[in-house]
Design a protein around this motif. Structure first.
Motif, PDB file in Angstrom:
ATOM      1  N   LYS A  83     -18.197 -11.194  -0.886  1.00  0.00           N
ATOM      2  CA  LYS A  83     -17.627  -9.869  -0.630  1.00  0.00           C
ATOM      3  C   LYS A  83     -16.110  -9.959  -0.510  1.00  0.00           C
ATOM      4  O   LYS A  83     -15.579 -10.917   0.057  1.00  0.00           O
ATOM      5  CB  LYS A  83     -18.180  -9.273   0.671  1.00  0.00           C
ATOM      6  N   PRO A  84     -15.411  -8.932  -0.990  1.00  0.00           N
ATOM      7  CA  PRO A  84     -13.962  -8.887  -0.775  1.00  0.00           C
ATOM      8  C   PRO A  84     -13.662  -8.472   0.659  1.00  0.00           C
ATOM      9  O   PRO A  84     -14.515  -7.911   1.349  1.00  0.00           O
ATOM     10  CB  PRO A  84     -13.503  -7.801  -1.758  1.00  0.00           C
ATOM     11  N   PHE A  85     -12.439  -8.735   1.094  1.00  0.00           N
ATOM     12  CA  PHE A  85     -11.962  -8.283   2.401  1.00  0.00           C
ATOM     13  C   PHE A  85     -11.111  -7.047   2.130  1.00  0.00           C
ATOM     14  O   PHE A  85     -10.172  -7.089   1.327  1.00  0.00           O
ATOM     15  CB  PHE A  85     -11.155  -9.380   3.090  1.00  0.00           C
ATOM     16  N   ILE A  86     -11.414  -5.944   2.800  1.00  0.00           N
ATOM     17  CA  ILE A  86     -10.822  -4.650   2.453  1.00  0.00           C
ATOM     18  C   ILE A  86     -10.249  -3.934   3.672  1.00  0.00           C
ATOM     19  O   ILE A  86     -10.511  -4.327   4.811  1.00  0.00           O
ATOM     20  CB  ILE A  86     -11.871  -3.742   1.778  1.00  0.00           C
ATOM     21  N   MET A  87      -9.492  -2.866   3.407  1.00  0.00           N
ATOM     22  CA  MET A  87      -9.069  -1.952   4.467  1.00  0.00           C
ATOM     23  C   MET A  87      -9.463  -0.539   4.061  1.00  0.00           C
ATOM     24  O   MET A  87      -9.502  -0.215   2.875  1.00  0.00           O
ATOM     25  CB  MET A  87      -7.580  -2.070   4.776  1.00  0.00           C
ATOM     26  N   TRP A  88      -9.781   0.293   5.069  1.00  0.00           N
ATOM     27  CA  TRP A  88     -10.172   1.682   4.838  1.00  0.00           C
ATOM     28  C   TRP A  88      -9.898   2.484   6.099  1.00  0.00           C
ATOM     29  O   TRP A  88      -9.558   1.929   7.135  1.00  0.00           O
ATOM     30  CB  TRP A  88     -11.648   1.769   4.421  1.00  0.00           C
ATOM     31  N   SER A  89     -10.056   3.797   5.994  1.00  0.00           N
ATOM     32  CA  SER A  89      -9.878   4.658   7.166  1.00  0.00           C
ATOM     33  C   SER A  89     -11.129   5.505   7.366  1.00  0.00           C
ATOM     34  O   SER A  89     -11.915   5.708   6.440  1.00  0.00           O
ATOM     35  CB  SER A  89      -8.653   5.558   7.015  1.00  0.00           C
ATOM     36  N   VAL A 117       0.867  -1.178   0.000  1.00  0.00           N
ATOM     37  CA  VAL A 117       0.000   0.000   0.000  1.00  0.00           C
ATOM     38  C   VAL A 117       0.904   1.229   0.000  1.00  0.00           C
ATOM     39  O   VAL A 117       1.651   1.460   0.953  1.00  0.00           O
ATOM     40  CB  VAL A 117      -0.944   0.004   1.226  1.00  0.00           C
ATOM     41  N   SER A 118       0.858   1.989  -1.083  1.00  0.00           N
ATOM     42  CA  SER A 118       1.710   3.177  -1.218  1.00  0.00           C
ATOM     43  C   SER A 118       1.206   4.311  -0.331  1.00  0.00           C
ATOM     44  O   SER A 118       0.073   4.282   0.156  1.00  0.00           O
ATOM     45  CB  SER A 118       1.728   3.639  -2.675  1.00  0.00           C
ATOM     46  N   ASN A 119       2.037   5.341  -0.166  1.00  0.00           N
ATOM     47  CA  ASN A 119       1.610   6.493   0.617  1.00  0.00           C
ATOM     48  C   ASN A 119       0.397   7.167  -0.022  1.00  0.00           C
ATOM     49  O   ASN A 119      -0.531   7.573   0.687  1.00  0.00           O
ATOM     50  CB  ASN A 119       2.755   7.496   0.780  1.00  0.00           C
ATOM     51  N   ALA A 120       0.363   7.257  -1.334  1.00  0.00           N
ATOM     52  CA  ALA A 120      -0.796   7.859  -2.004  1.00  0.00           C
ATOM     53  C   ALA A 120      -2.068   7.074  -1.690  1.00  0.00           C
ATOM     54  O   ALA A 120      -3.130   7.659  -1.441  1.00  0.00           O
ATOM     55  CB  ALA A 120      -0.561   7.920  -3.513  1.00  0.00           C
ATOM     56  N   GLU A 121      -1.971   5.740  -1.659  1.00  0.00           N
ATOM     57  CA  GLU A 121      -3.135   4.914  -1.318  1.00  0.00           C
ATOM     58  C   GLU A 121      -3.522   5.084   0.148  1.00  0.00           C
ATOM     59  O   GLU A 121      -4.706   5.126   0.482  1.00  0.00           O
ATOM     60  CB  GLU A 121      -2.851   3.443  -1.636  1.00  0.00           C
ATOM     61  N   ILE A 122      -2.524   5.179   1.035  1.00  0.00           N
ATOM     62  CA  ILE A 122      -2.798   5.414   2.463  1.00  0.00           C
ATOM     63  C   ILE A 122      -3.574   6.718   2.635  1.00  0.00           C
ATOM     64  O   ILE A 122      -4.586   6.767   3.334  1.00  0.00           O
ATOM     65  CB  ILE A 122      -1.488   5.479   3.292  1.00  0.00           C
ATOM     66  N   LEU A 123      -3.108   7.775   1.988  1.00  0.00           N
ATOM     67  CA  LEU A 123      -3.748   9.078   2.115  1.00  0.00           C
ATOM     68  C   LEU A 123      -5.176   9.081   1.571  1.00  0.00           C
ATOM     69  O   LEU A 123      -5.991   9.915   1.976  1.00  0.00           O
ATOM     70  CB  LEU A 123      -2.913  10.152   1.407  1.00  0.00           C
ATOM     71  N   ASP A 124      -5.488   8.139   0.687  1.00  0.00           N
ATOM     72  CA  ASP A 124      -6.790   8.096   0.024  1.00  0.00           C
ATOM     73  C   ASP A 124      -7.730   7.016   0.586  1.00  0.00           C
ATOM     74  O   ASP A 124      -8.808   6.803   0.057  1.00  0.00           O
ATOM     75  CB  ASP A 124      -6.569   7.863  -1.478  1.00  0.00           C
ATOM     76  N   LEU A 125      -7.336   6.342   1.671  1.00  0.00           N
ATOM     77  CA  LEU A 125      -8.140   5.217   2.184  1.00  0.00           C
ATOM     78  C   LEU A 125      -9.530   5.616   2.679  1.00  0.00           C
ATOM     79  O   LEU A 125     -10.416   4.778   2.746  1.00  0.00           O
ATOM     80  CB  LEU A 125      -7.391   4.488   3.306  1.00  0.00           C
ATOM     81  N   SER A 126      -9.737   6.868   3.009  1.00  0.00           N
ATOM     82  CA  SER A 126     -11.076   7.274   3.452  1.00  0.00           C
ATOM     83  C   SER A 126     -12.035   7.403   2.267  1.00  0.00           C
ATOM     84  O   SER A 126     -13.247   7.342   2.440  1.00  0.00           O
ATOM     85  CB  SER A 126     -11.020   8.578   4.233  1.00  0.00           C
ATOM     86  N   SER A 127     -11.498   7.551   1.067  1.00  0.00           N
ATOM     87  CA  SER A 127     -12.332   7.655  -0.142  1.00  0.00           C
ATOM     88  C   SER A 127     -12.344   6.371  -0.959  1.00  0.00           C
ATOM     89  O   SER A 127     -13.341   6.034  -1.587  1.00  0.00           O
ATOM     90  CB  SER A 127     -11.824   8.792  -1.032  1.00  0.00           C
ATOM     91  N   ASN A 128     -11.220   5.676  -0.974  1.00  0.00           N
ATOM     92  CA  ASN A 128     -11.075   4.461  -1.790  1.00  0.00           C
ATOM     93  C   ASN A 128     -10.445   3.357  -0.963  1.00  0.00           C
ATOM     94  O   ASN A 128      -9.262   3.425  -0.640  1.00  0.00           O
ATOM     95  CB  ASN A 128     -10.207   4.748  -3.021  1.00  0.00           C
ATOM     96  N   GLU A 129     -11.247   2.346  -0.646  1.00  0.00           N
ATOM     97  CA  GLU A 129     -10.713   1.235   0.138  1.00  0.00           C
ATOM     98  C   GLU A 129      -9.694   0.458  -0.676  1.00  0.00           C
ATOM     99  O   GLU A 129      -9.669   0.535  -1.896  1.00  0.00           O
ATOM    100  CB  GLU A 129     -11.837   0.300   0.594  1.00  0.00           C
ATOM    101  N   LYS A 130      -8.861  -0.296   0.021  1.00  0.00           N
ATOM    102  CA  LYS A 130      -7.860  -1.164  -0.608  1.00  0.00           C
ATOM    103  C   LYS A 130      -8.344  -2.603  -0.464  1.00  0.00           C
ATOM    104  O   LYS A 130      -8.598  -3.077   0.653  1.00  0.00           O
ATOM    105  CB  LYS A 130      -6.500  -0.977   0.076  1.00  0.00           C
ATOM    106  N   ILE A 131      -8.490  -3.300  -1.577  1.00  0.00           N
ATOM    107  CA  ILE A 131      -8.904  -4.708  -1.533  1.00  0.00           C
ATOM    108  C   ILE A 131      -7.701  -5.554  -1.144  1.00  0.00           C
ATOM    109  O   ILE A 131      -6.651  -5.497  -1.791  1.00  0.00           O
ATOM    110  CB  ILE A 131      -9.482  -5.165  -2.877  1.00  0.00           C
ATOM    111  N   LEU A 132      -7.854  -6.334  -0.082  1.00  0.00           N
ATOM    112  CA  LEU A 132      -6.787  -7.228   0.373  1.00  0.00           C
ATOM    113  C   LEU A 132      -7.003  -8.645  -0.132  1.00  0.00           C
ATOM    114  O   LEU A 132      -6.051  -9.341  -0.469  1.00  0.00           O
ATOM    115  CB  LEU A 132      -6.703  -7.215   1.899  1.00  0.00           C
ATOM    116  N   VAL A 133      -8.265  -9.097  -0.152  1.00  0.00           N
ATOM    117  CA  VAL A 133      -8.617 -10.431  -0.665  1.00  0.00           C
ATOM    118  C   VAL A 133      -9.849 -10.252  -1.538  1.00  0.00           C
ATOM    119  O   VAL A 133     -10.867  -9.732  -1.077  1.00  0.00           O
ATOM    120  CB  VAL A 133      -8.918 -11.435   0.468  1.00  0.00           C
ATOM    121  N   GLY A 134      -9.764 -10.676  -2.763  1.00  0.00           N
ATOM    122  CA  GLY A 134     -10.873 -10.517  -3.694  1.00  0.00           C
ATOM    123  C   GLY A 134     -12.044 -11.429  -3.380  1.00  0.00           C
ATOM    124  O   GLY A 134     -11.893 -12.486  -2.763  1.00  0.00           O
ATOM    125  N   ALA A 135     -13.218 -11.010  -3.820  1.00  0.00           N
ATOM    126  CA  ALA A 135     -14.427 -11.818  -3.661  1.00  0.00           C
ATOM    127  C   ALA A 135     -14.358 -13.023  -4.596  1.00  0.00           C
ATOM    128  O   ALA A 135     -13.771 -12.955  -5.677  1.00  0.00           O
ATOM    129  CB  ALA A 135     -15.657 -10.977  -3.978  1.00  0.00           C
TER     130      ALA A 135
END
Length: 146
Positions: free
Chosen positions: A118-124, A24-42
């Motif tokens: 459902k996928p398993f995701i991370m967000w802020s 997870v890049s810094n740009a993705e970290i900064l954007d986690l409140s708008s765009n979740e990161k998929i960790l495990v696909g559905a």
């Protein structure tokens, strides 16, 4: 039973526990409140069964000061139902940090709907503001719903 030609055995890999690394890049970290990161696909007809999450965070300037929370789960439309939460993720840290987490769902449960397909995701819960990235190691299996 075996034969003169030999015996073959087949196992479908989706029934095996596996660990994936997701960077997870810094740009993705900064954007986690708008765009979740998929960790495990559905996977159709299955639910993701998480076993453990290890997150290796790499610090880079500037220092995180948002006091925001990092969530892991199935539905980012609410911050009251999740698999596990890291409170104040990387807040005031000036070195690399490792988080090892396992399930600690809140009173509201892990998800307000079925986790089937459902996928398993991370967000802020809000935007982070620091300079850090992470490698997330997730150990999981897929469970077939009959």
């Amino acid at each position: 039973t075996g034969s003169a030609a030999g015996t073959s055995k087949k196992i479908d890999s989706k029934y095996i526990i596996q660990t994936d690394k997701i960077s997870v890049s810094n740009a993705e970290i900064l954007d986690l409140s708008s765009n979740e990161k998929i960790l495990v696909g559905a996977l159709s007809g299955y639910m993701v069964t998480p076993i453990s999450i290890t997150m290796l965070c790499t610090y880079a300037a500037s220092t995180e000061s948002s006091s925001n929370n990092l969530f892991f789960g199935f539905d980012d439309s609410t911050d009251t139902s999740y698999y596990v939460r890291i409170r104040d993720a990387m807040n005031s840290k000036t070195t690399d940090v490792t988080y090892v987490v396992s399930s600690a769902p809140p009173a509201g449960g892990t998800c307000t709907t079925s986790i089937l397909n459902k996928p398993f995701i991370m967000w802020s819960d809000a935007a982070f503001n620091g300079g850090w990235s992470a490698d997330v190691y997730i150990t999981y299996s897929y469970t077939k719903i009959l």
